[in-house]
Write a protein that holds these residues in place. Structure first.
Motif, PDB file in Angstrom:
ATOM      1  N   MET A   1      -9.087  12.767 -18.783  1.00 38.37           N
ATOM      2  CA  MET A   1      -7.823  13.115 -17.545  1.00 38.37           C
ATOM      3  C   MET A   1      -7.313  11.812 -17.458  1.00 38.37           C
ATOM      4  O   MET A   1      -7.454  10.757 -17.457  1.00 38.37           O
ATOM      5  N   VAL A   2      -6.050  12.290 -17.283  1.00 37.42           N
ATOM      6  CA  VAL A   2      -4.890  11.407 -16.771  1.00 37.42           C
ATOM      7  C   VAL A   2      -5.135  11.186 -15.229  1.00 37.42           C
ATOM      8  O   VAL A   2      -5.494  12.106 -14.463  1.00 37.42           O
ATOM      9  N   ILE A   3      -5.318   9.861 -14.844  1.00 34.44           N
ATOM     10  CA  ILE A   3      -5.465   9.551 -13.403  1.00 34.44           C
ATOM     11  C   ILE A   3      -4.222   9.246 -12.843  1.00 34.44           C
ATOM     12  O   ILE A   3      -3.623   8.048 -13.228  1.00 34.44           O
ATOM     13  N   VAL A   4      -3.536   9.751 -11.804  1.00 34.79           N
ATOM     14  CA  VAL A   4      -2.502   9.662 -10.948  1.00 34.79           C
ATOM     15  C   VAL A   4      -2.732  10.045  -9.700  1.00 34.79           C
ATOM     16  O   VAL A   4      -3.260  11.066  -9.285  1.00 34.79           O
ATOM     17  N   GLU A   5      -2.120   9.224  -8.779  1.00 37.64           N
ATOM     18  CA  GLU A   5      -2.068   9.779  -7.296  1.00 37.64           C
ATOM     19  C   GLU A   5      -1.430  11.043  -7.107  1.00 37.64           C
ATOM     20  O   GLU A   5      -0.234  11.400  -7.697  1.00 37.64           O
ATOM     21  N   THR A   6      -1.972  12.085  -6.461  1.00 38.20           N
ATOM     22  CA  THR A   6      -1.542  13.286  -6.440  1.00 38.20           C
ATOM     23  C   THR A   6      -0.292  13.461  -6.036  1.00 38.20           C
ATOM     24  O   THR A   6       0.756  14.092  -6.514  1.00 38.20           O
ATOM     25  N   GLU A   7       0.323  12.728  -4.983  1.00 35.65           N
ATOM     26  CA  GLU A   7       1.691  12.697  -4.586  1.00 35.65           C
ATOM     27  C   GLU A   7       2.638  11.920  -5.556  1.00 35.65           C
ATOM     28  O   GLU A   7       3.748  12.288  -5.577  1.00 35.65           O
ATOM     29  N   ARG A   8       2.255  11.665  -6.665  1.00 37.85           N
ATOM     30  CA  ARG A   8       3.218  10.865  -7.422  1.00 37.85           C
ATOM     31  C   ARG A   8       3.638  11.966  -8.886  1.00 37.85           C
ATOM     32  O   ARG A   8       4.409  11.934  -9.530  1.00 37.85           O
ATOM     33  N   TRP A   9       2.730  13.200  -8.981  1.00 35.24           N
ATOM     34  CA  TRP A   9       3.181  14.027  -9.751  1.00 35.24           C
ATOM     35  C   TRP A   9       4.474  14.541  -9.770  1.00 35.24           C
ATOM     36  O   TRP A   9       5.312  14.773 -10.693  1.00 35.24           O
ATOM     37  N   PRO A  10       4.931  15.082  -8.456  1.00 32.11           N
ATOM     38  CA  PRO A  10       6.585  15.362  -8.385  1.00 32.11           C
ATOM     39  C   PRO A  10       7.541  14.733  -8.930  1.00 32.11           C
ATOM     40  O   PRO A  10       8.233  15.028  -9.749  1.00 32.11           O
ATOM     41  N   LYS A  11       7.275  13.373  -8.586  1.00 25.72           N
ATOM     42  CA  LYS A  11       8.187  12.368  -9.197  1.00 25.72           C
ATOM     43  C   LYS A  11       8.049  11.950 -10.924  1.00 25.72           C
ATOM     44  O   LYS A  11       9.161  12.120 -11.620  1.00 25.72           O
TER      45      LYS A  11
END
Length: 133
Positions: free
Chosen positions: A109-119
């Motif tokens: 899986m790709v690991i990204v902070e949840t709040e960064r996904w919209p950007k």
């Protein structure tokens, strides 16, 4: 789910979709894996020298998919899937190049902070495909 007045579930739905006459094909993981193996074999024998495969390479992949999956694939279906895989690959590589984005090999899986996904989704709408898988 109801299709043509009949209740169908799970695998029955996939079978109905896979056998439709509209030329569309729902690819499962085993089909995709077989297709990737076919493409790798054609690259190894030199049937892909530019951005796509030569006619002999496509012909071999149609045959290879029939042998591996036991189903006849149309050239149009394989070319379409090739183009979709190419777009997904480019988006995946681009996503991993973004700052603060990682990849967990064990989880796949790709690991990204949840709040960064919209950007990130504003940068490339294809990134959303990698949010949960």
């Amino acid at each position: 789910m109801e299709i043509n007045g009949e209740n169908v579930v799970g695998e029955e739905i996939e079978n109905l979709i896979d056998n439709s006459d509209d030329g569309k094909l729902v690819w499962d993981n085993s089909q995709l894996e077989a297709f990737i193996i076919c493409m790798e074999e054609e690259v190894k024998v030199g049937n892909r020298s530019s951005g796509t495969f030569c006619p002999a390479g496509w012909k071999n992949m149609v045959k290879g998919m029939r042998v591996r999956i036991g189903k006849k694939y149309e050239l149009k279906q394989l070319r379409s899937k090739f183009n979709h895989v190419r777009v997904e690959y480019k988006a995946f590589v681009s996503l991993l190049a973004e700052t603060g984005v990682g990849y967990n090999v064990e989880m796949g899986m790709v690991i990204v902070e949840t709040e960064r996904w919209p950007k990130l989704m504003k940068v490339n709408t294809h990134y959303g495909k990698f949010r949960k898988k």
